[in-house]
Enzyme design. Structure first.
Site, PDB file in Angstrom:
ATOM      1  CG  LEU A 153      48.650  68.420 -14.754  1.00  0.00           C
ATOM      2  CD1 LEU A 153      48.788  67.358 -13.699  1.00  0.00           C
ATOM      3  CD2 LEU A 153      47.681  69.494 -14.313  1.00  0.00           C
ATOM      4  CB  ALA A 252      69.502  54.258 -16.826  1.00  0.00           C
ATOM      5  CB  CYS A 260      50.256  59.420 -16.815  1.00  0.00           C
ATOM      6  SG  CYS A 260      49.371  60.492 -15.680  1.00  0.00           S
ATOM      7  CE  LYS A 263      45.307  56.653 -16.960  1.00  0.00           C
ATOM      8  NZ  LYS A 263      44.697  57.380 -18.069  1.00  0.00           N
TER       9      LYS A 263
HETATM   10  C1  UGA Z   1      53.497  62.266 -16.918  1.00  0.00           C
HETATM   11  C2  UGA Z   1      53.982  63.263 -17.981  1.00  0.00           C
HETATM   12  O1  UGA Z   1      55.330  63.651 -17.716  1.00  0.00           O
HETATM   13  C3  UGA Z   1      53.086  64.507 -17.995  1.00  0.00           C
HETATM   14  O2  UGA Z   1      53.500  65.371 -19.040  1.00  0.00           O
HETATM   15  C4  UGA Z   1      51.626  64.056 -18.247  1.00  0.00           C
HETATM   16  O3  UGA Z   1      50.735  65.146 -18.222  1.00  0.00           O
HETATM   17  C5  UGA Z   1      51.217  63.084 -17.137  1.00  0.00           C
HETATM   18  O4  UGA Z   1      52.125  61.959 -17.163  1.00  0.00           O
HETATM   19  C6  UGA Z   1      49.796  62.673 -17.415  1.00  0.00           C
HETATM   20  O5  UGA Z   1      49.533  62.033 -18.432  1.00  0.00           O
HETATM   21  O6  UGA Z   1      48.903  63.091 -16.666  1.00  0.00           O
HETATM   22  P1  UGA Z   1      53.784  62.043 -14.249  1.00  0.00           P
HETATM   23  O7  UGA Z   1      53.017  60.765 -14.371  1.00  0.00           O
HETATM   24  O8  UGA Z   1      53.424  62.992 -13.169  1.00  0.00           O
HETATM   25  O9  UGA Z   1      53.661  62.881 -15.634  1.00  0.00           O
HETATM   26  O10 UGA Z   1      55.285  61.610 -14.061  1.00  0.00           O
HETATM   27  P2  UGA Z   1      56.715  61.936 -14.697  1.00  0.00           P
HETATM   28  O11 UGA Z   1      57.357  63.038 -13.975  1.00  0.00           O
HETATM   29  O12 UGA Z   1      56.597  62.059 -16.149  1.00  0.00           O
HETATM   30  O13 UGA Z   1      57.500  60.578 -14.328  1.00  0.00           O
HETATM   31  C7  UGA Z   1      57.041  59.304 -14.810  1.00  0.00           C
HETATM   32  C8  UGA Z   1      57.979  58.180 -14.390  1.00  0.00           C
HETATM   33  O14 UGA Z   1      59.158  58.203 -15.201  1.00  0.00           O
HETATM   34  C9  UGA Z   1      58.466  58.199 -12.943  1.00  0.00           C
HETATM   35  O15 UGA Z   1      58.281  56.917 -12.394  1.00  0.00           O
HETATM   36  C10 UGA Z   1      59.933  58.544 -13.047  1.00  0.00           C
HETATM   37  O16 UGA Z   1      60.706  57.958 -12.018  1.00  0.00           O
HETATM   38  C11 UGA Z   1      60.297  57.946 -14.393  1.00  0.00           C
HETATM   39  N1  UGA Z   1      61.472  58.598 -15.016  1.00  0.00           N
HETATM   40  C12 UGA Z   1      61.412  59.915 -15.351  1.00  0.00           C
HETATM   41  C13 UGA Z   1      62.620  57.862 -15.289  1.00  0.00           C
HETATM   42  O17 UGA Z   1      62.693  56.651 -15.014  1.00  0.00           O
HETATM   43  N2  UGA Z   1      63.690  58.491 -15.889  1.00  0.00           N
HETATM   44  C14 UGA Z   1      63.659  59.800 -16.216  1.00  0.00           C
HETATM   45  O18 UGA Z   1      64.672  60.322 -16.744  1.00  0.00           O
HETATM   46  C15 UGA Z   1      62.494  60.536 -15.940  1.00  0.00           C
END
Ligand code: UGA
Length: 431
Positions: A153, A252, A260, A263
Site C-alpha cells: 500500500l 523527475a 519505505c 529504507k
Molecule cells: C511505497 C510504494 O509505492 C508502495 O507500493 C509500498 O507498499 C510502500 O512504499 C511501502 O513499502 O510500504 P509510499 O512510500 O507511500 O509507497 O510512497 P510513493 O507513493 O511510492 O512515493 C514515494 C516517493 O517517490 C515520494 O517521495 C514521491 O514524491 C516520489 N515520486 C513518486 C517521484 O519522485 N516521482 C514519481 O513519478 C513518483
C-alpha cells in the site's frame, strides 16, 4: 474469523480496519497506550484518506476493538498479523527488535493453533527464523504456521490499495495455513500469488527497489536534459507510451522520500552484501537520489555568494502530497543544509508542519501560505500539494525580495511563471 493485528501503524491499522469492515472480528493491538486511547476515541493517529470514516464505521459495527493487551489477543485469535515497524539501523541493516519482542510474546502466550502472518517488510529468511525461534522456545509445531504476506500500500491511498491491490503475495508452505488464507483473501478481486516465504519476502524489497530505480533513472536523464536543453517531460511521456515502461511513477523531481523506498533500498543492498552480492543498480539509484535532494541548494550556491541572511521558503515538507509523513522527505535534507549554510528557513505545509517541527526545530513554521512567502528571497517547492498550483504570481512579484521559484516537482511548468517575470527553475531544466 477472529483476527488480531499486532502494530497499529500505517500497515497494521489499515489491515485491521479493512478486515473488520469485511465482518471479521478484529482486535488491533499496540503497546502505545496513547495511540490506543485515541483510536478508541475515534481519533485517527495519522492522516489517511477515508480513515476517519472507516474507523467510525468499524467501531459502530463493533467489528474492531483496540487494545494494549497482546496476551489476550494471542490467546483468543485464529489469525495473528505481525505489522510492527522494521526501521533502519544506523548502518542500513533492518532493525528487527520490535518484531523479536512480538515473537517472544507469541512464544509465551500461544496455546492453540493460529496462523501467524507477517506483514512487516523483513529480511529474506525471516519466516524461517520466526518458525525456528518459536520451536526453540518450546512452542509445539502443531500450534502454528508462519506466513509471509507483504503489503504494497501507498500512504495516502492505503485503504484503496489494500482493497484493490495489484496483487496479493502469500509465502506459505502449509496446506492448513493456506486454507485459512483463502478464507481471508478469496473475497478480494486481486490476483493471488502463492509462493515460498523467501520469494514473498524478496518480492517486497524488489518491488520497492524497482520503483525507486525507475524514479532515479528518470532523474538521471533529467540531469542530462539540464545540460542539453532536451525536455524531460516530453522524454518521460514518450518513454512511458511504450507499454513495457508505462508513464506512471516516472516524474523527475528532487527525489523520492518516505518511510519505505529510502529504507528498503538501503536494506536490500545490505541484505545482498551479506550474500556477497553487489546490487549495483540499486546502489546507484540510492546515490542519484541523495544528490537529487540537494539540487536546489546547489543551484542557490551557484547564484548567491552568501547564504547568510537569505530567507528561503520551503513549500511543502511532506515526502509527497496527501500525507502528513515527513520521514526521509527531500525537504528535510534541504532545510538542514540551508540552515547549516546560514540561511533563514521558513516552512509552509498544509498538514506536515507539526511533524517537521519535531525533526527540524530551527526552521520557522507558517500557518498561512502567503505569510511564509512575504519578504522571502526564494521559494523551493518540495511537495506538489494542489494549493501550490494556484500560487498568486502577482503576490510573489510584489512581496518577495527576489521573485524566485525553484520547482522541485516541475509542478508549475504549465503556468509558465517566466512569462510573468518570475525567475523559475525546474528539474531537468535549469536545475
Ligand atoms: C511505497 C510504494 O509505492 C508502495 O507500493 C509500498 O507498499 C510502500 O512504499 C511501502 O513499502 O510500504 P509510499 O512510500 O507511500 O509507497 O510512497 P510513493 O507513493 O511510492 O512515493 C514515494 C516517493 O517517490 C515520494 O517521495 C514521491 O514524491 C516520489 N515520486 C513518486 C517521484 O519522485 N516521482 C514519481 O513519478 C513518483
Amino acid at each position: 474469523m477472529k483476527i488480531s493485528v499486532i502494530g497499529a501503524g500505517y500497515v497494521g491499522l489499515i489491515t485491521a480496519l479493512v478486515l473488520a469492515d469485511m465482518d471479521h472480528t478484529v482486535v488491533c493491538v499496540d503497546k502505545d497506550e496513547l495511540k490506543i486511547n485515541k483510536l478508541n476515541h475515534r481519533i485517527p493517529p495519522i492522516y489517511e484518506e477515508g480513515l476517519e470514516e472507516l474507523l467510525d464505521k468499524c467501531l459502530n459495527s463493533k467489528t474492531i476493538t483496540f487494545s494494549t493487551d497482546i496476551a489476550t489477543a494471542i490467546k483468543t485469535c485464529d489469525v495473528l498479523y505481525i505489522a510492527v515497524g522494521t526501521p533502519a539501523l544506523e548502518d542500513g541493516h533492518v532493525d528487527m527488535s520490535q518484531s523479536n519482542v512480538i515473537v517472544d510474546s507469541l512464544a509465551k502466550h500461544l496455546d492453540h493453533y493460529a496462523v501467524i502472518i507477517n506483514k512487516s517488510t523483513v529480511p529474506i529468511g525471516t519466516q524461517k527464523h520466526i518458525t525456528q525461534t518459536l520451536l526453540e522456545k518450546g512452542v509445539s509445531k502443531e500450534l502454528f504456521d508462519v506466513v509471509s504476506n507483504p503489503e504494497f500500500l501507498r500512504e495516502g491511498k492505503a485503504i484503496h490499495d489494500f482493497k484493490y491491490a495489484d496483487r496479493i503475495v502469500l509465502g506459505c508452505e502449509s496446506d492448513k495455513a493456506k486454507a485459512i488464507l483463502k478464507q481471508i483473501y478469496d473475497p478480494f478481486v486481486s490476483p493471488k500469488i502463492y509462493t515460498t516465504p523467501e520469494t514473498s519476502e524478496l518480492i517486497k524489497y524488489a518491488a520497492n527497489a524497482f520503483l525507486a530505480t525507475k524514479i532515479s533513472f528518470i532523474n538521471d536523464i533529467a540531469n542530462l536534459c539540464s545540460k542539453t536543453h532536451a525536455d524531460i517531460a516530453v522524454i518521460a511521456y514518450a518513454l512511458g507510451l511504450d507499454h513495457r515502461i508505462s508513464p506512471e511513477f516516472f516524474k523527475a523531481g528532487i527525489g523520492y522520500g518516505g518511510s519505505c523506498f529510502p529504507k528498503d533500498t538501503r536494506a536490500l543492498v545490505k541484505i545482498a552484501e551479506h550474500y556477497e552480492i553487489q546490487l549495483k543498480i540499486v546502489q546507484s539509484a540510492i546515490e542519484i537520489n541523495e544528490s537529487q535532494k540537494l539540487k536546489p541548494v546547489k543551484l542557490l550556491l551557484n547564484h548567491w555568494e552568501e547564504m547568510e541572511g537569505k530567507i528561503v521558503t520551503i513549500l511543502g515538507v511532506t515526502f509527497k502530497p496527501e500525507t502528513d509523513d515527513v520521514r526521509d522527505a527531500p525537504s528535510i535534507a534541504i532545510i538542514n543544509k540551508l540552515i547549516e549554510l546560514g540561511a533563514q528557513v521558513r516552512v509552509y505545509d498544509p498538514i506536515g508542519n507539526k511533524n517537521a517541527q519535531k525533526i527540524c526545530p530551527k526552521a520557522q513554521y507558517f500557518e498561512e501560505l502567503y505569510h511564509s512567502i512575504d519578504g522571502a528571497h526564494c521559494l523551493i517547492l518540495c511537495t506538489e500539494w494542489e494549493e501550490f498550483h494556484d500560487l498568486d504570481f502577482r503576490f510573489i512579484l510584489k512581496h518577495m525580495r527576489i521573485p524566485m521559484i525553484i520547482d522541485g516537482r516541475n509542478f508549475l511548468t504549465d503556468r509558465d511563471p517566466e512569462d510573468d517575470g518570475i525567475l523559475y527553475f525546474t528539474v531537468g531544466g535549469s536545475i
